[in-house]
Motif scaffolding. Sequence first.
Motif, PDB file in Angstrom:
ATOM      1  N   ARG A 228       2.109  -5.636   4.412  1.00  0.00           N
ATOM      2  CA  ARG A 228       0.676  -5.306   4.464  1.00  0.00           C
ATOM      3  C   ARG A 228      -0.190  -6.553   4.340  1.00  0.00           C
ATOM      4  NH1 ARG A 228       1.847  -1.119   0.321  1.00  0.00           N
ATOM      5  NH2 ARG A 228       2.989   0.425   1.521  1.00  0.00           N
TER       6      ARG A 228
ATOM      7  N   PRO B 142       6.019   6.721   0.170  1.00  0.00           N
ATOM      8  CA  PRO B 142       6.325   5.915  -1.010  1.00  0.00           C
ATOM      9  C   PRO B 142       5.560   4.592  -0.989  1.00  0.00           C
ATOM     10  CG  PRO B 142       8.159   5.929   0.533  1.00  0.00           C
ATOM     11  CD  PRO B 142       7.155   6.886   1.050  1.00  0.00           C
ATOM     12  N   ASP B 143       5.026   4.239  -2.095  1.00  0.00           N
ATOM     13  CA  ASP B 143       4.340   2.958  -2.154  1.00  0.00           C
ATOM     14  C   ASP B 143       4.669   2.289  -3.477  1.00  0.00           C
ATOM     15  OD1 ASP B 143       2.628   4.168  -4.048  1.00  0.00           O
ATOM     16  OD2 ASP B 143       1.504   5.062  -2.395  1.00  0.00           O
ATOM     17  N   CYS B 144       4.012   1.175  -3.705  1.00  0.00           N
ATOM     18  CA  CYS B 144       4.407   0.369  -4.861  1.00  0.00           C
ATOM     19  C   CYS B 144       3.510   0.596  -6.069  1.00  0.00           C
ATOM     20  CB  CYS B 144       4.396  -1.095  -4.488  1.00  0.00           C
ATOM     21  SG  CYS B 144       5.579  -1.437  -3.213  1.00  0.00           S
TER      22      CYS B 144
ATOM     23  N   HIS C  10      -4.675  -1.354  -1.987  1.00  0.00           N
ATOM     24  CA  HIS C  10      -4.074  -2.156  -0.916  1.00  0.00           C
ATOM     25  C   HIS C  10      -3.850  -3.587  -1.425  1.00  0.00           C
ATOM     26  CE1 HIS C  10      -3.474  -3.610   3.194  1.00  0.00           C
ATOM     27  NE2 HIS C  10      -4.177  -4.667   2.816  1.00  0.00           N
ATOM     28  N   PRO C  11      -2.768  -4.254  -1.161  1.00  0.00           N
ATOM     29  CA  PRO C  11      -1.637  -3.855  -0.322  1.00  0.00           C
ATOM     30  C   PRO C  11      -0.519  -3.117  -1.081  1.00  0.00           C
ATOM     31  CG  PRO C  11      -1.348  -6.126  -0.978  1.00  0.00           C
ATOM     32  CD  PRO C  11      -2.626  -5.656  -1.626  1.00  0.00           C
ATOM     33  N   PHE C  12      -0.792  -2.725  -2.317  1.00  0.00           N
ATOM     34  CA  PHE C  12       0.287  -2.091  -3.087  1.00  0.00           C
ATOM     35  C   PHE C  12       0.473  -0.627  -2.710  1.00  0.00           C
ATOM     36  CE2 PHE C  12      -1.322  -5.676  -5.461  1.00  0.00           C
ATOM     37  CZ  PHE C  12      -0.159  -6.412  -5.590  1.00  0.00           C
ATOM     38  N   THR C  13      -0.567  -0.018  -2.175  1.00  0.00           N
ATOM     39  CA  THR C  13      -0.391   1.322  -1.616  1.00  0.00           C
ATOM     40  C   THR C  13      -0.585   1.225  -0.106  1.00  0.00           C
ATOM     41  OG1 THR C  13      -2.665   1.745  -2.229  1.00  0.00           O
ATOM     42  CG2 THR C  13      -0.993   2.791  -3.562  1.00  0.00           C
ATOM     43  N   SER C  14       0.047   2.132   0.593  1.00  0.00           N
ATOM     44  CA  SER C  14       0.058   2.030   2.054  1.00  0.00           C
ATOM     45  C   SER C  14      -1.168   2.690   2.670  1.00  0.00           C
ATOM     46  CB  SER C  14       1.311   2.682   2.600  1.00  0.00           C
ATOM     47  OG  SER C  14       1.231   4.076   2.401  1.00  0.00           O
TER      48      SER C  14
ATOM     49  N   LEU D  53       4.926   0.472  -9.396  1.00  0.00           N
ATOM     50  CA  LEU D  53       5.240  -0.813 -10.011  1.00  0.00           C
ATOM     51  C   LEU D  53       4.211  -1.179 -11.077  1.00  0.00           C
ATOM     52  CD1 LEU D  53       6.351  -2.823  -6.872  1.00  0.00           C
ATOM     53  CD2 LEU D  53       7.777  -1.880  -8.668  1.00  0.00           C
ATOM     54  N   PHE D  54       3.034  -0.551 -10.967  1.00  0.00           N
ATOM     55  CA  PHE D  54       2.010  -0.815 -11.976  1.00  0.00           C
ATOM     56  C   PHE D  54       2.213   0.051 -13.226  1.00  0.00           C
ATOM     57  CE2 PHE D  54      -0.330  -2.325  -8.189  1.00  0.00           C
ATOM     58  CZ  PHE D  54      -0.655  -3.585  -8.651  1.00  0.00           C
TER      59      PHE D  54
ATOM     60  N   GLU E 154       7.403  -4.137   1.491  1.00  0.00           N
ATOM     61  CA  GLU E 154       6.288  -3.451   2.141  1.00  0.00           C
ATOM     62  C   GLU E 154       4.939  -4.058   1.762  1.00  0.00           C
ATOM     63  OE1 GLU E 154       7.179   0.406  -0.121  1.00  0.00           O
ATOM     64  OE2 GLU E 154       5.023   0.384  -0.009  1.00  0.00           O
TER      65      GLU E 154
ATOM     66  N   VAL F 170      -4.891  -5.301 -10.755  1.00  0.00           N
ATOM     67  CA  VAL F 170      -4.129  -6.535 -10.981  1.00  0.00           C
ATOM     68  C   VAL F 170      -4.551  -7.181 -12.308  1.00  0.00           C
ATOM     69  CG1 VAL F 170      -3.835  -8.901 -10.140  1.00  0.00           C
ATOM     70  CG2 VAL F 170      -3.588  -6.977  -8.564  1.00  0.00           C
TER      71      VAL F 170
ATOM     72  N   LYS G 184      -3.110  -5.296 -15.126  1.00  0.00           N
ATOM     73  CA  LYS G 184      -1.671  -5.534 -15.191  1.00  0.00           C
ATOM     74  C   LYS G 184      -1.365  -6.908 -15.803  1.00  0.00           C
ATOM     75  CE  LYS G 184       2.448  -4.249 -14.468  1.00  0.00           C
ATOM     76  NZ  LYS G 184       2.997  -3.051 -15.071  1.00  0.00           N
TER      77      LYS G 184
END
Lengths: 397, 389
Positions: free
Chosen positions: A322, B341-343, B211-215, B346-347, A318, B248, B251
């Motif tokens: 994006r 759901p988003d990423c 963005h782009p890790f969250t929608s 992951l963080f 995903e 980022v 992280k």
Amino acid sequence: MIYLDWAASAPLNKKIMDQCHETSLRVFGNPSSIHFQGREADKIIQQSRQALASALHCLDSEIVFTSGGTEANNLALFSLLKNGRNLKSLENREVIVSGVEHPAVFKPAQSLENFGIKLRIINADKDGRVDPGRIEEALNSNTLMVSLMSVNNETGAIQPLMAVADILKTWNQKGGRRVLFHSDMVQALGKIPINLEKLPVDMASFSAHKMGGPKGVGALFLRRNLQLNPFYQGGEQENSKRPGTENLMGIHALGLLVPEVIENVEALFSTAQKKMAPLISALRKIEGARLIPDSRNPDSKDFSPYVLKFSMPPVPGEVVVRVMEDNGFLISTGSACSNKELEKKYRVLKNMGLPFELAASSLRVSMGPTTSEDDLLLFAEAFKKEIPSLVKLARFM
Amino acid sequence: MKSFFLIRYGEISLKGANQNLFLDKLKANIKTQLKGKKTVITGRIGRFYLSCESEYHEDVVAVLKQVPGIVAFSPAIRVEKDKDKILEAAMKYAERYDVKSQGKLFKAEVRRIDKSFEPRSYDMACALGGVFLDKYPDLKVDVRCPDWTINLEIREEAYLYAYNIPGIGGLPVGCAGRGMLLLSGGIDSPVAGYLMARRGLHVDAIYFHTHPFTSEKSLDKVKALAKILSRYVPRLKLHVVPFTELQVKIKQEAPPDETTLLSRAVMMWIADRIAKAEKGLCLITGESLSQVASQTPESLRFTGSTTDLPILRPLIGLDKQQIIAIANQIQTYETSIQPHPDCCTLFAPAHPVIRPKMEPLQESLDKLQINELVIQTIKKTDKQMAAEL
């Protein structure tokens, strides 16, 4: 913006939609009405039925218009519960489906288990194709139905329907109980040749919006003399198999579209292979990019050249979608219909034996007849420029 | 045809010399929420009167239920101080409002603040009750324990009303200054914002978008939540901070188990700067003690160390069920639980530090050298009126 998500839904065919719009302003009656408006509306539906039947090489009476592929698949699967059948007689009977079916087949098949029917799930090989031999092995005297899709919506794998049909024919000739054969052909119509006279499936499902038609209309091919259990009561439309006032404009569009999309389908298949080949080659050169299946060959007749699955682990699919949107490309992570169910999202790829990381990073590019080779090459360039840096970041995650 | 309401404001009545400041704020807030609908608000001790065209009746009811500072209100009729006209108005009231649904037992109560009015209270109450009994013969009078009361007040004019609709109470938004709410897409933070708005804070909201890790759907959800909150907070602004670069960097460069706390601290830092630029006096968070690793006392000490503004944490002592009950009441719950759901997970580190020590974390934050990046991020922040989203 370059649209590369045709397998989710194709851009509308303007010429046909304009024609439908014009017709629907002129003909607005209820097809069941006996006056002029009703007769005109009914005529459009019957013409559309003829067009679809002629394209598929079947009888007009074998076409049941539905609200789309999902409804057609559900009707097909639930036909096993047809009116008057003693549900007790279904206990321990079996339905065979592949593990790579679209949720619109897989879920209703699973719910048949509530009626005592056993589900036999046949795993696909690593290349996403189902070995007909495995279906043969699973066949037994309790088998009621086999459902196997024609073109896989995620990987583009073309399933060996004819081989399965031959197995079922032999089974029948040897005195085995008749086994119904259903195929979800939503991703196949207009992409590969379909001839229902030669391919002895009993039921097949189709949808208009994958070919440039409107959403909300599709069809079920139901071989003559077969019965099904209608979901609704309260009307005699579609020979009582699908009661409810017909989606006149949608059915009209489907009838106009099908002859157009099947024209030159084989030549277009080769053209699409040629367009897709440079993208496959470009992705092979990007470090870390993985084609799904690894063996994907641009010249293979076993894959729809309109769909390409690949992965860039460990970057979540995903996130790539994006980033590529920011760069002007609309792609997908997999089946648009199943994305909301995260846990089950990777069922198809897991069934092929792929590890979770590869599945969770997976992407789908799908194209249509107006997609150019340049569109795909531009995508490859942008992908190469943007995504490898995300791999580095994802490794920190 | 006009609709008329009697509005009671409760706690403000206890205020001293500055009571008018609260009243003006409440009146202005009602006006703002009814923008575009012509209303007239007049006031007297202990209550406001609001009149509008009857076509706006339902809109006014919806707004008055949600404006902090209003304890209760009643649909009413204002009429000349004349017995016949009052009884005529009572008949209209009986026809227009569903008094029967309040119960079968009722009584009529008359208060003559203007003692010159005739007839006297008891006789007037009998006449008034008669109107309702004629209209609905199955009603019964019970003066001791009625289900509802038809009230008549004879003041400079006569006011007739039957039942109260509860408001949300509290104090008018804005009378306690401005605060900045750290809004996520979850259940807790909208509730925290609502509770502080109910105590008179003008709440603005800030969201950190990765963005782009969250929608975009996650952002849409936050916008929808901000819009719901704007029913309680007139002119609520949503600040959307592009947080990806900072996220980022944290992280990539910070010790893995510290990343969540460092991110929270940087968010507080940015919220502090934006709040101050907006004349904000405090930050508001939906933190609840020990709910997650970043909400232990030690963690809160560190994440709050990047701001010198007071951090209001109205949920700190509540458990999840209590928070959900309020989220349901303010209608944010259904939006908060929408799955997008988003990423961003992951963080989140697999094993976050739970009882951190200040000094090493402070060192890690200093090492990142992100002052300039914070300034640039603040400059890129987008600001929108939530009601227009």
